[in-house]
Design an enzyme around this catalytic site. Structure first.
Site, PDB file in Angstrom:
ATOM      1  N   ASP A 113      -5.945  -3.521  -1.945  1.00 28.18           N
ATOM      2  CA  ASP A 113      -4.876  -3.186  -1.006  1.00 28.18           C
ATOM      3  C   ASP A 113      -4.298  -4.433  -0.322  1.00 28.18           C
ATOM      4  O   ASP A 113      -5.021  -5.226   0.280  1.00 28.18           O
ATOM      5  CB  ASP A 113      -5.447  -2.235   0.056  1.00 28.18           C
ATOM      6  CG  ASP A 113      -4.394  -1.578   0.915  1.00 28.18           C
ATOM      7  OD1 ASP A 113      -3.598  -2.300   1.543  1.00 28.18           O
ATOM      8  OD2 ASP A 113      -4.365  -0.335   0.981  1.00 28.18           O
ATOM      9  N   SER A 127       0.822  -1.207   0.000  1.00 27.55           N
ATOM     10  CA  SER A 127       0.000   0.000   0.000  1.00 27.55           C
ATOM     11  C   SER A 127       0.864   1.269   0.000  1.00 27.55           C
ATOM     12  O   SER A 127       1.634   1.476  -0.929  1.00 27.55           O
ATOM     13  CB  SER A 127      -0.968  -0.045   1.183  1.00 27.55           C
ATOM     14  OG  SER A 127      -1.991   0.897   1.060  1.00 27.55           O
TER      15      SER A 127
END
Length: 295
Positions: free
Chosen positions: A190, A75
């Site tokens: 993510d 991320s």
């Protein structure tokens, strides 16, 4: 027992001469030829705007000549890791961070019943490509793995080859906030859902000493959530904690003390968050110098 030195003095002199112009690249060339040097892996966690602390950590490591051989990130850590491995300085990263906002990261999707996220992350992918170029993992100065999650199977998906921009977008596609990313027949989101601190990825790339930076370790909330972003943040804190339980321990774990952040104005705490990374890395230097044999 004599140690074999495979760099002659002429080569070393030429490398040192160019050190002023390209410090990171040349330091790495010199360090690669040092006998019995440990292979360093740097692991950068997710954490949204808290990822600005990664830049502070990198600034200290770079100052000390601690250059990783491999980098793994999830991320926000994937974003910072990608621009770092592409050759950006920490000063350039700070300038980039100061210009970020939600509209630059994604185009709002007004019909939420027909979209899969509040923002279309294609805008972020285009912006990232504009900054670093249309490059691949193979073009990077330092090998990189970014961690994403398969939304349909729940599997972790480490990406370390092919085009860089869509992989970084996928690794940071926070569910509900950003649309999932179609990628090689998968639907990715993510990576913090499955592996927020991908130490195993750094080990798989050959690291034998891992420096891990966890910016997502927040204190327990003292107040109830005030908006949807707060709710999502609390949900992801829980998921990230669970996602890190099975990871092996890092040789050196750096945890910046960041405190609360503003989810709506993501750059409002940039200076403070960056400085938290600097302070945490400074505190880890005695261990790093001892473990890595640095003077």
């Amino acid at each position: 027992m004599r140690l074999r030195w495979d760099m002659d003095f002429e080569d070393l002199g030429e490398a040192l001469q160019s050190l002023i112009g390209q410090p990171r690249q040349v330091l790495e060339q010199i360090r690669r030829r040092l006998p019995f040097r440990r292979r360093i892996g740097l692991v950068l966690s997710g954490g949204a705007e808290r990822g600005f602390a990664h830049i502070g950590v990198l600034s200290v490591l770079e100052r000390e000549g601690i250059i990783p051989d491999v980098v793994a990130g999830t991320s926000a850590g994937a974003v910072v890791g990608a621009v770092y491995c592409a050759g950006w300085s920490t000063r350039q990263m700070l300038q980039l961070a100061a210009g970020l906002n939600w509209t630059r990261l994604g185009k709002p999707q007004w019909n939420l019943l027909r979209s899969m996220g509040i923002l279309d992350g294609a805008r972020f992918e285009a912006y990232f490509r504009e900054l670093v170029g249309d490059i691949t993992f193979e073009d990077l100065a330092i090998p990189l793995t970014v961690m994403a999650a398969d939304l349909l199977t729940g599997e972790e998906v480490p990406i370390r080859s092919g085009p860089l921009a869509p992989a970084v977008r996928a690794s940071s596609a926070l569910p509900v906030i950003f649309n999932p990313v179609p990628y090689n027949g998968r639907l990715l989101v993510d990576g913090g859902l499955v592996n927020n601190l991908p130490i195993t990825a750094a080990l798989a790339m050959g690291a034998d000493y891992v420096i891990a930076v966890n910016v997502s370790q927040a204190a327990e909330p003292t107040e109830p959530p005030a908006n949807i972003l707060d709710v999502l943040q609390l949900a992801f804190v829980t998921m990230r904690r669970n996602a890190m339980r099975d990871e092996p321990a890092a040789d050196c774990l750096i945890v910046p003390r960041i405190g609360d952040t503003d989810k709506l104005r993501i750059t409002s705490g940039l200076g403070r968050i960056y400085q938290a990374g600097v302070l945490a890395a400074e505190a880890a230097l005695p261990q790093l110098r001892r473990d890595l044999g640095l003077s």
